[in-house]
Design an enzyme around this catalytic site. Structure first.
Site, PDB file in Angstrom:
ATOM      1  N   ARG A   1      -8.550  -6.463  -8.608  1.00 46.76           N
ATOM      2  CA  ARG A   1      -9.399  -7.641  -8.827  1.00 46.76           C
ATOM      3  C   ARG A   1     -10.829  -7.180  -9.009  1.00 46.76           C
ATOM      4  NH1 ARG A   1     -12.010  -6.926  -4.124  1.00 46.76           N
ATOM      5  NH2 ARG A   1     -10.751  -6.359  -2.324  1.00 46.76           N
TER       6      ARG A   1
ATOM      7  N   LYS B   1       0.790  -1.220   0.000  1.00 48.05           N
ATOM      8  CA  LYS B   1       0.000   0.000   0.000  1.00 48.05           C
ATOM      9  C   LYS B   1       0.826   1.276   0.000  1.00 48.05           C
ATOM     10  CE  LYS B   1      -4.246  -1.493   2.066  1.00 48.05           C
ATOM     11  NZ  LYS B   1      -5.099  -0.990   3.154  1.00 48.05           N
TER      12      LYS B   1
HETATM   13  P1  ADP Z   1      -8.370  -2.394   3.966  1.00 49.05           P
HETATM   14  O1  ADP Z   1      -7.503  -2.707   2.798  1.00 49.05           O
HETATM   15  O2  ADP Z   1      -7.956  -3.112   5.214  1.00 49.05           O
HETATM   16  O3  ADP Z   1      -9.835  -2.505   3.671  1.00 49.05           O
HETATM   17  P2  ADP Z   1      -8.416   0.507   3.536  1.00 49.05           P
HETATM   18  O4  ADP Z   1      -7.179   1.299   3.399  1.00 49.05           O
HETATM   19  O5  ADP Z   1      -9.201   0.234   2.297  1.00 49.05           O
HETATM   20  O6  ADP Z   1      -8.080  -0.850   4.320  1.00 49.05           O
HETATM   21  O7  ADP Z   1      -9.393   1.212   4.581  1.00 49.05           O
HETATM   22  C1  ADP Z   1     -10.595   0.609   4.981  1.00 49.05           C
HETATM   23  C2  ADP Z   1     -11.465   1.610   5.705  1.00 49.05           C
HETATM   24  O8  ADP Z   1     -10.789   2.157   6.861  1.00 49.05           O
HETATM   25  C3  ADP Z   1     -11.867   2.842   4.899  1.00 49.05           C
HETATM   26  O9  ADP Z   1     -12.970   2.629   4.065  1.00 49.05           O
HETATM   27  C4  ADP Z   1     -12.155   3.837   6.018  1.00 49.05           C
HETATM   28  O10 ADP Z   1     -13.416   3.556   6.602  1.00 49.05           O
HETATM   29  C5  ADP Z   1     -11.089   3.529   7.050  1.00 49.05           C
HETATM   30  N1  ADP Z   1      -9.865   4.341   6.798  1.00 49.05           N
HETATM   31  C6  ADP Z   1      -8.747   3.967   6.156  1.00 49.05           C
HETATM   32  N2  ADP Z   1      -7.839   4.960   6.087  1.00 49.05           N
HETATM   33  C7  ADP Z   1      -8.376   6.022   6.722  1.00 49.05           C
HETATM   34  C8  ADP Z   1      -7.940   7.380   6.977  1.00 49.05           C
HETATM   35  N3  ADP Z   1      -6.751   7.824   6.584  1.00 49.05           N
HETATM   36  N4  ADP Z   1      -8.796   8.203   7.637  1.00 49.05           N
HETATM   37  C9  ADP Z   1     -10.005   7.770   8.051  1.00 49.05           C
HETATM   38  N5  ADP Z   1     -10.470   6.515   7.845  1.00 49.05           N
HETATM   39  C10 ADP Z   1      -9.680   5.629   7.173  1.00 49.05           C
END
Ligand code: ADP
Length: 455
Positions: A292, A116
């Protein structure tokens, strides 16, 4: 087009891919664990091969077993679905070495986006806005402290190898940081075999908005607009819709163009989803890319009319985007998806076991993707998603009305599901008005609990 494809997955997505293959005249090979012997994906595939014991690590994630099945069945390609091996670059590499087409991007691109922190830097280079955060991984809590002071609290610690919301901790001050750092590290190490963390600015009450892209193997990329996925429990989506009410035509156009350029730069191929968080000022920031097909792809299918899985198969077979997509991509109406999970509707604890009654709703603008059936059994070993209910209307209000009607006709007995939670959310004035962010479900449940204990 391929003659024969192996589907390296189970459940609703395996069936979804089998259906797409069928309609394209491709023979299908299912693989299954001993726990899935009676599953519909096994019944509806042209051939099925048992690849091992129930635990996913011993079957669906066992790369040599999957590749052996592909070789025995003599397939030309493997569709990985989502989850399981879908974002495993090593698996894609083994496919390549075995002369089997992996239906997805090249392993190099999967690897880049899978880390990431590297993905963030790649997006930044392509001028896609990213959140302020650490450059690279944090090796110690002290290092994290330094970055947190630079970025400014609150910050969020995230796993480099992250997924499914695991290995994340919100940090609001320096005193809490060391403990939260170790907790996130341990959780990530247990979940991904890699505890490395990075840091981002934490956005208070953000919306989660993601863009769907499709890229062929000839350098053409298209943006299939966005999805709104802010309704989440424990950082995992449970309701998704398209389009997002927060994205203006101008933003959609500009971001779509920027993402297409970026995908060309990184050599992206096949279907992908670029995820963003939106702050209170409506600014969008990249958080991660999923290389994906996404669980929530049906809402995009509903509003664009494009069959995403067929598009994946046709792209992997070398077809060009202009042959796959309509001459002018347009959005029609509004679509919503509810994920029906086999779990307690409030505590979210898994609920496996024997299904005793199962009635799936239908009718105009109602779609159900599921591999479950009356008398089916939900094994305790896998993801809790058992069905996706999707409605499509001319407006959001119509999609909501259809969803309420369809939820009331969706009957599952014998196990617990999240259907009652969906029914409650669809009655909520804030949800109906589109007033929500990623903290919505937590607040909604807390308010419901406060109300019931006051009564
Ligand atoms: P994963 O790959 O584990 O799903 P993500 O990076 O897609 O992780 O984040 C999943 C969720 O976590 C997001 O949809 C949001 O709800 C929360 N989140 C992630 N990063 C942030 C951030 N920088 N600020 C606020 N919420 C976040």
């Amino acid at each position: 087009m391929f003659r024969k494809v192996l589907i390296a997955n189970r459940g609703e997505i395996a069936l979804r891919v089998i259906n797409a293959c069928r309609e394209l005249g491709i023979r299908t090979v299912a693989i299954y664990s001993e726990a899935d012997r009676n599953s519909l994906h096994v019944r509806f595939a042209d051939e099925a091969i048992c690849i091992g014991p129930p635990r996913a690590a011993d079957s669906y994630l066992n790369v040599p077993a999957v590749i052996s099945a592909a070789e025995i069945a003599d397939v030309e390609a493997i569709h990985p679905g989502y989850g399981l091996l879908s974002e495993n670059a090593n698996f894609a590499e083994v496919c390549r070495a075995s002369n089997i087409k992996f239906i997805g991007p090249p392993p190099e691109v999967t690897r880049l986006m899978g880390e990431k922190e590297k993905a963030r830097q790649a997006m930044k280079k392509a001028k896609v806005p990213i959140l302020p955060g650490s450059d690279g991984v944090l090796t110690t809590a002290e290092e994290a402290l330094k970055w947190a002071e630079k970025v400014g609290y609150p910050v969020i610690l995230k796993a480099k190898a992250g997924g499914g919301g695991r290995g994340m901790r919100i940090v609001r001050n320096g005193e809490d940081l060391p403990n939260l750092f170790h907790a996130a590290f341990t959780e990530a190490a247990n979940a991904f075999g890699n505890g490395e963390l990075y840091m981002e600015k934490y956005i208070e009450q953000p919306r989660h908005i993601e863009f769907q892209v499709l890229a062929d193997e000839h350098g053409n990329v298209a943006s299939l607009f966005e999805r709104e996925c802010s309704i989440q429990r424990r950082h995992q989506k449970i309701i998704e819709e398209a389009p997002s009410m927060q994205v203006t035509p101008k933003m959609r156009e500009e971001l779509g163009r920027m993402l297409c350029r970026c995908m060309t730069e990184i050599g992206y191929q096949n279907a992908g989803t670029v995820e963003f968080l939106m702050n209170a000022d409506h600014d969008l920031y990249f958080i991660e890319m999923n290389t994906r097909i996404q669980v929530e792809h049906p809402v995009t299918e509903a509003i664009t009319g494009v069959d995403m899985v067929k598009a994946q198969l046709r792209i992997a077979a070398g077809e060009r985007l202009d042959a796959i997509l309509p001459a002018k991509l347009e959005m029609r109406g509004h679509a919503i998806e509810c994920r029906v999970n086999a779990e307690h509707p409030v505590k979210f604890t898994p609920s496996a076991g024997q299904i005793t009654a199962f009635n799936v709703p239908g009718g105009n603008g109602v779609r159900v993707d599921t591999a479950m059936y009356a008398e089916g059994v939900i094994p305790p070993y896998y993801d809790s998603l058992i069905a996706k209910l999707i409605t499509h209307g001319v407006s959001r209000a119509e999609a909501i009305a259809k969803m309420e009607r369809a939820l009331s006709q969706f009957i599952v007995r014998g196990i617990e599901t999240t259907i009652p939670l969906h029914e409650a959310i669809f009655q909520d004035a804030d949800f109906r008005a589109g007033r929500f962010d990623t903290g919505y479900v937590e607040r909604f449940l807390a308010a419901a609990e406060a109300e019931s204990s006051a009564a």
